[in-house]
Design an enzyme around this catalytic site. Structure first.
Site, PDB file in Angstrom:
ATOM      1  N   SER A   1       0.806  -1.224   0.000  1.00 23.40           N
ATOM      2  CA  SER A   1       0.000   0.000   0.000  1.00 23.40           C
ATOM      3  C   SER A   1       0.841   1.276   0.000  1.00 23.40           C
ATOM      4  CB  SER A   1      -0.939   0.013   1.211  1.00 23.40           C
ATOM      5  OG  SER A   1      -0.207   0.147   2.413  1.00 23.40           O
TER       6      SER A   1
ATOM      7  N   LYS B   1       0.854   4.915   6.768  1.00 18.93           N
ATOM      8  CA  LYS B   1       0.395   5.731   5.636  1.00 18.93           C
ATOM      9  C   LYS B   1       1.094   7.088   5.700  1.00 18.93           C
ATOM     10  CE  LYS B   1      -2.721   2.496   4.789  1.00 18.93           C
ATOM     11  NZ  LYS B   1      -2.579   1.568   3.644  1.00 18.93           N
TER      12      LYS B   1
END
Length: 356
Positions: A192, A254
């Site tokens: 990701s 993230k």
């Protein structure tokens, strides 16, 4: 039993041991209660830091043993308050405020130092435990060495085991606190964050920049973020470790895209913050809401919240899916890669460096 002793027939001198004063024992008891509180806290902390069901059982057992030792010392204190122990070739005598005890040398079968640090004097039909924890360290050593050790190898073995256990326990608790409040290692299992972070990357996240967070423990409604200890707040572009809302087991990594007060829109394959299209050279793919059921992060970011997205926008479950990330859910800032183990046979150090 930790140590077996006998009267040393070669001794011709007499020694006298005095129990500590009430003031000294009170300080000792308060110190031990402080240790107990620290042990209880460590048990609760480790139970939160390590998701293992047996942590409470192990910690509870250790706390119970420690409480029993404190209780034993308190009971002995009341019995042997201001007592004096005299050891001589003729035997052992203990004089208290209310009673005098004498054990003749010929009647003593052996002496032992038990788990509760009592010197137990045993005759054939009676025994008495004298509390070694209530005398000074020097007097304790002098008294033990006055007698003959019946099993020195056993004594050395027990001491080594205890010292090893004590060192391991302290080191483990310290390591868990360092992991929680200072620095923690992480492994990247998904793509990701490609191409910034690859599958198999190992990295370190520091927890000083944003300030440490006390994990949610018994009696706490939520984790407590110690923001007053932070160096600076979260900024756009920071790669952060956090737990999304309603996620209590997995940590996510993230990039922070927007902070509280920013106005966020996703349009034309990109992120717009405060009316300006973000320049994101690290992004892989197109930014959109494709694959997400609703637009969760359109508009002004609420107070105490941020927006976090993966760099691999077409293969990342992030704020577009779970919404805003509360600041008190942020655990740290990723700052260095130290190797990649995507291929288990090879440790790749070529990616060593700071994370940007």
């Amino acid at each position: 039993m930790l140590q077996f002793l006998a009267l040393n027939k070669q001794n011709t001198d007499t020694i006298q041991i005095q129990v500590l004063s009430n003031v000294q024992i009170t300080k000792l008891m308060l110190k031990r209660i402080g240790y107990l509180i620290l042990l209880i806290y460590s048990t609760i902390f480790l139970a939160v830091a390590i998701p293992y069901s047996g942590t409470y059982a192990i910690g509870g057992f250790l706390c119970s043993v420690f409480m029993l030792r404190i209780l034993n010392d308190f009971i002995k204190w009341r019995k042997f308050e201001n007592a004096t122990l005299t050891a001589s070739p003729s035997g052992v005598s203990i004089q208290t405020k209310n009673e005098n005890y004498h054990f003749n040398a010929k009647d003593i079968t052996y002496l032992e130092v038990n788990f509760f640090s009592n010197l137990v004097i045993r005759e054939r039909y009676r025994s008495l435990g004298f509390p070694l924890m209530l005398v000074s360290n020097d007097d304790r050593e002098k008294l033990i060495h006055y007698f003959y050790d019946m099993s020195p190898k056993r004594t050395v073995m027990f001491k080594k085991i205890w010292e090893m256990f004590d060192a391991i326990l302290v080191a483990f608790i310290l390591a868990m606190h360092i992991r929680q409040f200072i620095i923690q290692a992480y492994y990247i299992p998904t793509g990701s964050m490609e191409d910034t972070l690859l599958v198999g990357d190992h990295l370190l996240a520091e927890k000083i920049t944003y300030g440490p967070t006390i994990p949610q423990m018994i009696g706490m409604k939520k984790p407590i973020h110690l923001s007053f200890l932070s160096i600076r707040p979260v900024q756009r572009g920071d790669i952060i470790i956090f737990r999304p809302p309603n996620e209590e087991e997995k940590d996510f990594i993230k990039r922070c895209i927007a902070v509280e007060g920013d106005e966020v829109h996703i349009d034309d394959g990109a992120v717009w913050v405060n009316g300006v299209k973000l320049d994101e050279p690290y992004v892989k793919g197109v930014t959109s809401y494709r694959g997400f059921s609703e637009k969760r992060i359109e508009g002004v970011v609420p107070k105490g919240m941020i927006v976090a997205m993966g760099d691999n926008r077409e293969n990342s479950y992030d704020s577009r899916g779970f919404g805003y990330v509360p600041l008190d859910r942020i655990k740290g800032k990723a700052f260095i890669l130290y190797w990649n183990t995507d291929n288990i046979k090879n440790l790749d150090f070529s990616r060593l460096g700071l994370i940007k």
